[in-house]
Design a protein around this motif. Sequence first.
Motif, PDB file in Angstrom:
ATOM      1  N   THR A 192       2.191 -45.401 -19.582  1.00 57.99           N
ATOM      2  CA  THR A 192       2.153 -46.424 -19.941  1.00 57.99           C
ATOM      3  C   THR A 192       0.245 -47.235 -19.374  1.00 57.99           C
ATOM      4  N   VAL A 193      -0.354 -47.531 -20.691  1.00 56.46           N
ATOM      5  CA  VAL A 193      -1.589 -47.555 -20.257  1.00 56.46           C
ATOM      6  C   VAL A 193      -1.683 -48.898 -20.320  1.00 56.46           C
ATOM      7  N   THR A 222      -3.601 -45.038 -27.576  1.00 55.01           N
ATOM      8  CA  THR A 222      -3.259 -45.414 -27.099  1.00 55.01           C
ATOM      9  C   THR A 222      -4.129 -46.126 -25.909  1.00 55.01           C
ATOM     10  N   LEU A 223      -5.274 -46.985 -26.695  1.00 59.17           N
ATOM     11  CA  LEU A 223      -6.194 -47.565 -26.875  1.00 59.17           C
ATOM     12  C   LEU A 223      -5.915 -49.160 -27.055  1.00 59.17           C
ATOM     13  N   GLY A 224      -4.664 -49.522 -27.391  1.00 63.56           N
ATOM     14  CA  GLY A 224      -4.416 -50.433 -28.130  1.00 63.56           C
ATOM     15  C   GLY A 224      -5.031 -51.023 -29.335  1.00 63.56           C
ATOM     16  N   VAL A 225      -5.568 -50.528 -30.302  1.00 65.10           N
ATOM     17  CA  VAL A 225      -6.309 -50.749 -31.160  1.00 65.10           C
ATOM     18  C   VAL A 225      -5.291 -49.619 -32.488  1.00 65.10           C
ATOM     19  N   ALA A 231       3.332 -41.188 -25.784  1.00 69.05           N
ATOM     20  CA  ALA A 231       2.983 -39.722 -25.765  1.00 69.05           C
ATOM     21  C   ALA A 231       2.024 -39.167 -25.202  1.00 69.05           C
ATOM     22  N   SER A 232       1.742 -38.354 -24.432  1.00 75.00           N
ATOM     23  CA  SER A 232       1.315 -37.516 -24.282  1.00 75.00           C
ATOM     24  C   SER A 232       1.263 -36.077 -24.711  1.00 75.00           C
ATOM     25  N   ALA A 233       0.206 -35.248 -24.927  1.00 73.85           N
ATOM     26  CA  ALA A 233       0.303 -34.036 -25.562  1.00 73.85           C
ATOM     27  C   ALA A 233       1.117 -32.689 -24.579  1.00 73.85           C
ATOM     28  N   ASP A 234       0.917 -33.189 -23.188  1.00 69.72           N
ATOM     29  CA  ASP A 234       1.748 -32.798 -22.734  1.00 69.72           C
ATOM     30  C   ASP A 234       3.156 -32.857 -22.017  1.00 69.72           C
ATOM     31  N   GLY A 235       3.548 -33.680 -22.973  1.00 68.50           N
ATOM     32  CA  GLY A 235       4.750 -33.695 -22.374  1.00 68.50           C
ATOM     33  C   GLY A 235       5.269 -35.024 -22.086  1.00 68.50           C
ATOM     34  N   HIS A 236       4.385 -35.282 -21.041  1.00 67.02           N
ATOM     35  CA  HIS A 236       5.002 -37.052 -20.825  1.00 67.02           C
ATOM     36  C   HIS A 236       4.442 -37.950 -21.434  1.00 67.02           C
ATOM     37  N   GLU A 237       4.931 -39.330 -20.901  1.00 65.10           N
ATOM     38  CA  GLU A 237       5.423 -40.554 -21.916  1.00 65.10           C
ATOM     39  C   GLU A 237       4.145 -41.103 -20.571  1.00 65.10           C
TER      40      GLU A 237
END
Length: 357
Positions: free
Chosen positions: A91-92, A199-202, A83-89
């Motif tokens: 996928t990385v 976000t970085l998968g760690v 979840a991005s803080a600007d309201g978007h979801e």
Amino acid sequence: MPTPAAPARSPRRTGLPRPALDRARRLRALALALLLALVATACGSGGTAQDGARKTSAKAAATADRVDPLTPAPTPHLPATVASADGHEVTVRKADRIVPLSGSLSEIVFTLGLGKRVVARDITATFAQAAKLPVVTRNHDVSAESVLSLHPDLVLAESTSGPAEAMKQLRDAGIPVVVIAPATGLDDVATRIGAVARTLGVPAAGRTLAERSEQRIDAVRDDVPDHRDRPRVAFLYVRGSASVYLLGGARSGATSLIEAAGGVDAGAASGLKKDFTAITTEALAKAAPDAILVMTKGLASVGGVDGLVKIPGVAQTPAGVDRRVVSVEDGVLLNYGPRTDQVLRSVVSQLYAKGGA
């Protein structure tokens, strides 16, 4: 400075036996060697103890301006949907070429052990490991073209990153842009680290780093000197070149740092509810700070402590009278990240340098 000559002595004029004469010569040679060493120290192109102190201080500063990465470096497990803080979801899917758009975010990525994947930096990412990276943002002023030219597969942004057109251009190019919620105090250290790590998968590395950071902060808190009265500390944001002189209030971001150092946020305590208000003699008199907290570059921009006390009202405060000023590098003061323990330790050390309040 000329080199002094050794006095000449003839064996016939000394009247000394040969063994005694040899000892005397050895002693004179030793004395001369010591004298020459002293002369070289005194004459060496202005080489003073002060110069040595400057070099030592510079070396210490260079060593200190580094992050302490986790080892071994973790391996990202992607894709990850966050979840991005600007309201978007968002996928990385890859994190091989990362562009963090602030010094604070760069610090977290590097400290997680993933610095080799970072391909650009903000001008505020001044720590040694990031120093050679190309600058693509300047205090949140993003150059979309510069970012795109580096072919990133992930952009980490702040809520203040902009302009909006540049951020839209990055998203329209198909690059995942994840906005990390801002930090406002010490309680946000673990939260910010966790958000970047997921976000970085760690995520596991994020938990490890968050725990390490909090333990280090707690250790500094334990070292805060005992004092009868908590010192009142005013956070001033000053930029002499732009004639900007502001007094921090309850939302400046400095309150929790000042409180962790055993102080009271003088601006907030005086009733200032906003982030900043213009410095006035009346506002400073009401805040009545015992010490002033400033950013290092801000202090330099007004001419150091001598210039700071010339700002109207400062000289009349207890802090101004005592010239009690605490300065911390701009790029880390309010980051609230993996190096916040170092910031807090610096504040504590300077605040109580004269034996406490």
